[in-house]
Design an enzyme around this catalytic site. Structure first.
Site, PDB file in Angstrom:
ATOM      1  N   ARG A 119      -5.384  67.270  14.931  1.00 42.07           N
ATOM      2  CA  ARG A 119      -3.997  66.878  15.248  1.00 42.07           C
ATOM      3  C   ARG A 119      -3.079  68.099  15.329  1.00 42.07           C
ATOM      4  O   ARG A 119      -1.997  68.044  15.883  1.00 42.07           O
ATOM      5  CB  ARG A 119      -3.494  65.841  14.235  1.00 42.07           C
ATOM      6  N   TYR A 158      11.373  55.485  36.884  1.00 38.40           N
ATOM      7  CA  TYR A 158      10.291  54.809  36.165  1.00 38.40           C
ATOM      8  C   TYR A 158      10.839  53.890  35.065  1.00 38.40           C
ATOM      9  O   TYR A 158      11.445  54.337  34.093  1.00 38.40           O
ATOM     10  CB  TYR A 158       9.340  55.847  35.572  1.00 38.40           C
ATOM     11  N   LYS A 187      -1.014  61.038  37.087  1.00 40.35           N
ATOM     12  CA  LYS A 187      -0.898  60.859  38.533  1.00 40.35           C
ATOM     13  C   LYS A 187      -1.551  62.064  39.232  1.00 40.35           C
ATOM     14  O   LYS A 187      -2.715  62.306  39.015  1.00 40.35           O
ATOM     15  CB  LYS A 187       0.563  60.657  38.904  1.00 40.35           C
ATOM     16  N   ASP A 212      11.961  64.235  35.136  1.00 40.36           N
ATOM     17  CA  ASP A 212      10.626  63.683  35.337  1.00 40.36           C
ATOM     18  C   ASP A 212      10.167  64.136  36.727  1.00 40.36           C
ATOM     19  O   ASP A 212      10.708  63.699  37.740  1.00 40.36           O
ATOM     20  CB  ASP A 212      10.671  62.156  35.221  1.00 40.36           C
TER      21      ASP A 212
END
Ligand code: PLP
Length: 373
Positions: free
Chosen positions: A49, A101, A195, A170
């Protein structure tokens, strides 16, 4: 490596520079969650982590594309959530796109409004003129998804700076190869690497990037404490995708422009939007800040039924949501409750040969009774 080389060449040859004789040329997937750690806990790696060598290599590659430090997340939404959790506190005001979005707004409304964060929205096309007085953070998305509206990023960045607001962009539809929000004055870029960056519709990933270490520190701390960690297997697939990003983006952009040009000559096609079309209302602003216009074309057919038949009978369209993959895909956005006409189609171009995709598109429309005007 020489600074005059493009980020893509530097990305492709990054690993080679540090190889010792006998090392594997391909990036190894380090699956370990824990690392050899006798005594004093100072080491390059400690626990999964806190950091993983495969994930860090991919972050460095994205960093080359962004010209900035990049922090990887297991999805685009995890990256957006990290930005919000790291930089919003009760009493803050956030301005978010009204037409980008949808889940970014849904997240703010479900989890940040109840914490006392004031949420304002603004249409993408008007964002550069928005009043930013008292705003802590702006999240813009350009071109917006799915409507393909564009906002002037340099102007928005100047306004944000004057108002003391942070600007996050974005950049998922454009990718850093076609648009560089950090160069235009944004404080952060965020992306759904799901994407075009990964590009094969087989992993979820996202990142936050910034050139200001003080702005990145809380994002990294949030990731370590919140635990939104990208798996090294997914990071490896993202690395694979990034190696062909430039080729895929070039073909998908060429496909989208050719399809938009073909559609602009068809009767029955209305509301055609592609920021790369000289006739598009957003083209003037898009041309100033983009070097390519992305894979998405949107348009309307006369009815939902006709639009569904177009998608169903087109030999090269996968009926699916999302974009940035190798296969062209399309959907009627009305099925998600978007405020669009029933016949509104978002078509996401893949990397098929241009003549195949445009030819099939024209033939499919003709078979539905729509002809070249
Ligand atoms: C897909 C997408 C996201 C979210 O990414 P996930 O990986 O699905 O969480 C965010 N912004 C834009 C513009 C997107 O297209």
């Amino acid at each position: 490596m020489a600074d005059n080389l493009s980020p893509i060449s530097r990305l492709l040859h990054r690993r080679g520079e540090s190889l010792q004789k006998g090392d594997p040329v391909a990036l190894p997937i380090v699956a370990s969650t824990t690392f050899h750690l006798p005594g004093d806990p100072q080491a390059s790696h400690v626990y999964g982590r806190y950091g993983n060598p495969t994930v860090e290599e991919v972050e460095a590659e994205i960093g080359l594309l962004e010209g900035a430090e990049a922090v990887l997340f297991p999805s685009g939404m995890a990256a957006i959530a990290a930005l919000f959790y790291a930089h919003l506190k009760p009493g803050d005001r956030v301005l978010v796109h009204a037409d980008g979005y949808y889940n970014a707004r849904a997240l703010l409304e479900a989890y940040f409004a109840p914490l006392g964060i004031d949420i304002a929205t603004c249409p993408t096309a008007e964002m550069a003129e928005a009043n930013l007085t008292g705003v802590k953070l702006v999240l813009a998305e350009t071109p917006s998804n799915p409507g393909l509206e564009v906002c002037d990023l340099a102007k928005l960045a100047r306004n944000a700076k004057d108002a003391g607001a942070l600007l996050a962009v974005d950049n998922t539809t454009a990718t850093p190869l076609c648009q560089r929000p950090l160069n235009l004055g944004a404080d952060f870029t965020i992306m759904a690497d799901t994407k075009a960056m990964a590009g094969h519709s087989d992993i979820l990933a996202g990142h936050v990037a910034s050139r200001d270490p003080a702005l990145m520190q809380p994002v990294k701390t949030w990731r370590r404490l919140g635990g939104a960690i990208c798996s090294p297997f997914d990071a490896y697939l993202l690395h694979r995708g990034l190696a062909t990003l430039e080729l895929r983006v070039a073909r998908a952009n060429a496909n989208a422009l050719a399809v938009a040009n073909a559609l602009s000559g068809m009767e029955g096609v209305t509301g055609l939007r592609y920021p790369g079309l000289a006739t598009d209302p957003a083209h003037g602003v898009a041309r100033k800040q983009m070097s390519g216009y992305g894979p998405i074309v949107s348009f309307c057919l006369p009815s939902r039924e006709l639009a569904e038949r177009f998608i169903e009978t087109h030999p090269l369209l996968t009926p699916a949501t999302s974009f940035g993959g190798v296969h062209s895909a399309a959907e009627c956005r009305a099925r998600w409750g978007d405020k669009v006409p029933g016949g509104f189609i978002r078509m996401a171009c893949g990397i098929e040969p241009v003549a195949d995709l445009t030819g099939a598109t024209i033939r499919t429309l003709s078979a539905l009774g729509l002809r070249s005007a």
